[in-house]
Scaffold this active site. Structure first.
Site, mmCIF file in Angstrom:
data_model
loop_
_atom_site.group_PDB
_atom_site.id
_atom_site.type_symbol
_atom_site.label_atom_id
_atom_site.label_comp_id
_atom_site.label_asym_id
_atom_site.label_seq_id
_atom_site.Cartn_x
_atom_site.Cartn_y
_atom_site.Cartn_z
ATOM 1 C CE LYS A 13 -1.980 -1.105 4.015
ATOM 2 N NZ LYS A 13 -1.385 -2.296 4.477
ATOM 3 N NE ARG A 88 -4.393 -1.193 9.826
ATOM 4 C CZ ARG A 88 -3.512 -0.896 9.098
ATOM 5 N NH1 ARG A 88 -3.522 0.424 8.718
ATOM 6 N NH2 ARG A 88 -2.437 -1.540 9.039
ATOM 7 N NE ARG A 127 7.812 -2.813 6.265
ATOM 8 C CZ ARG A 127 6.338 -2.504 6.440
ATOM 9 N NH1 ARG A 127 5.719 -2.071 5.466
ATOM 10 N NH2 ARG A 127 6.004 -3.198 7.367
ATOM 11 N NE ARG A 160 6.336 -0.318 9.966
ATOM 12 C CZ ARG A 160 4.987 -0.402 9.281
ATOM 13 N NH1 ARG A 160 5.344 0.248 8.051
ATOM 14 N NH2 ARG A 160 4.172 -1.126 9.799
ATOM 15 N NE ARG A 171 1.895 -4.902 11.222
ATOM 16 C CZ ARG A 171 3.161 -4.577 10.425
ATOM 17 N NH1 ARG A 171 4.145 -4.900 10.639
ATOM 18 N NH2 ARG A 171 2.823 -4.112 9.101
#
Ligand code: AP5
Ligand code: MG
Length: 214
Positions: A13, A88, A127, A160, A171
């Protein structure tokens, strides 16, 4: 044009929203980035949000919705915006719809990036994120030009805190339970666009722009 980016954590996203924002010249509004900036600055909102984010839980609706409704009312959103990570939950989507309806506005497209959970888990470990400007990289799939440094603003890239494997698993569970129902919500609104998010990033981008006619 008012866009919502839908998709699981790690579906792409943020990566796609940044490129779309540059192409369409409209702001990219990521609730995750807003929370991370607040955490970094140690604001009261950041302190509250961190409690939930670090566990992979959602921040309560009441801490998110007003913030976004206020943000999309700002001058730079006059020509549209890209919402990334909001809504969300169904209550967030309903409240956004109501706030827009009050101004005779609506979301033009909800872009749903489809990526299976097993691909996501592989993406998250690689990431690297810029906590300054929100840009996202992947050490293999989307490396920065200079290792460990953001192409856009020169800040150091980090892993992160919520990208640890256990947190990613939670998540994903939270996504399936609370956020996936938004796919039907936007289907009923008549603005859902399904995109295969497993292709290479520039292919995904082409598919999105073709689907929304820009
Ligand atoms: P948020 O920051 O929104 O995280 P998220 O939804 O979990 O999504 P991510 O940012 O992890 O993934 P992404 O889809 O943006 O993927 P990316 O482009 O980075 O939210 C974080 C937390 O804040 C939430 O858990 C929650 O606690 C809280 N929060 C935020 N909004 C909230 C709300 N509205 N209500 C309540 N709580 C809220 O890509 C992922 C990786 O894959 C990158 O490394 C990238 O380089 C790579 N990649 C991207 N595309 C491709 C591709 N096509 N092929 C190969 N690799 C790719
Ligand atoms: Mg993101």
């Amino acid at each position: 044009m008012k866009l919502v980016m839908l998709g699981a954590p790690g579906a792409g996203k943020g990566s796609q929203a940044i490129t779309l924002s540059e192409k369409l010249n409209i702001p990219h509004i990521s609730t995750g980035d807003i929370f991370r900036a607040n955490i970094k600055e140690g604001t009261p909102l950041g302190v509250k949000a961190k409690e939930f984010i670090d566990k992979g839980e959602l921040v309560p609706d009441e801490l998110v919705t007003d913030l976004v409704v206020d943000r999309v009312g700002k001058d730079d959103c006059k020509n549209g915006y890209i919402l990334d990570g909001f809504p969300r939950t169904i209550p967030q989507a309903r409240d956004l719809k109501k706030a827009l309806e009050d101004k005779a506005m609506k979301i033009d497209f909800a872009i749903n990036l489809l990526v299976d959970d097993d691909v996501i888990v592989g993406r998250m470990g690689g990431r690297r994120a810029c906590l300054n400007c929100g840009a996202t990289y992947h050490i293999v799939n989307m490396p920065p030009k200079k290792e460990g440094i953001c192409d856009h603003c020169g800040e150091r890239l980090v892993l992160r805190d919520d990208d640890k494997p256990e947190t990613v698993k939670n998540r994903l569970t939270v996504y399936h339970e609370k956020t996936q129902p938004l796919i039907d919500f936007y289907k009923e609104e008549g603005c859902l666009v399904d995109i295969d998010g497993t292709k290479a990033p520039d292919e995904v981008f082409k598919d999105i722009t073709r689907a929304i006619g820009v």
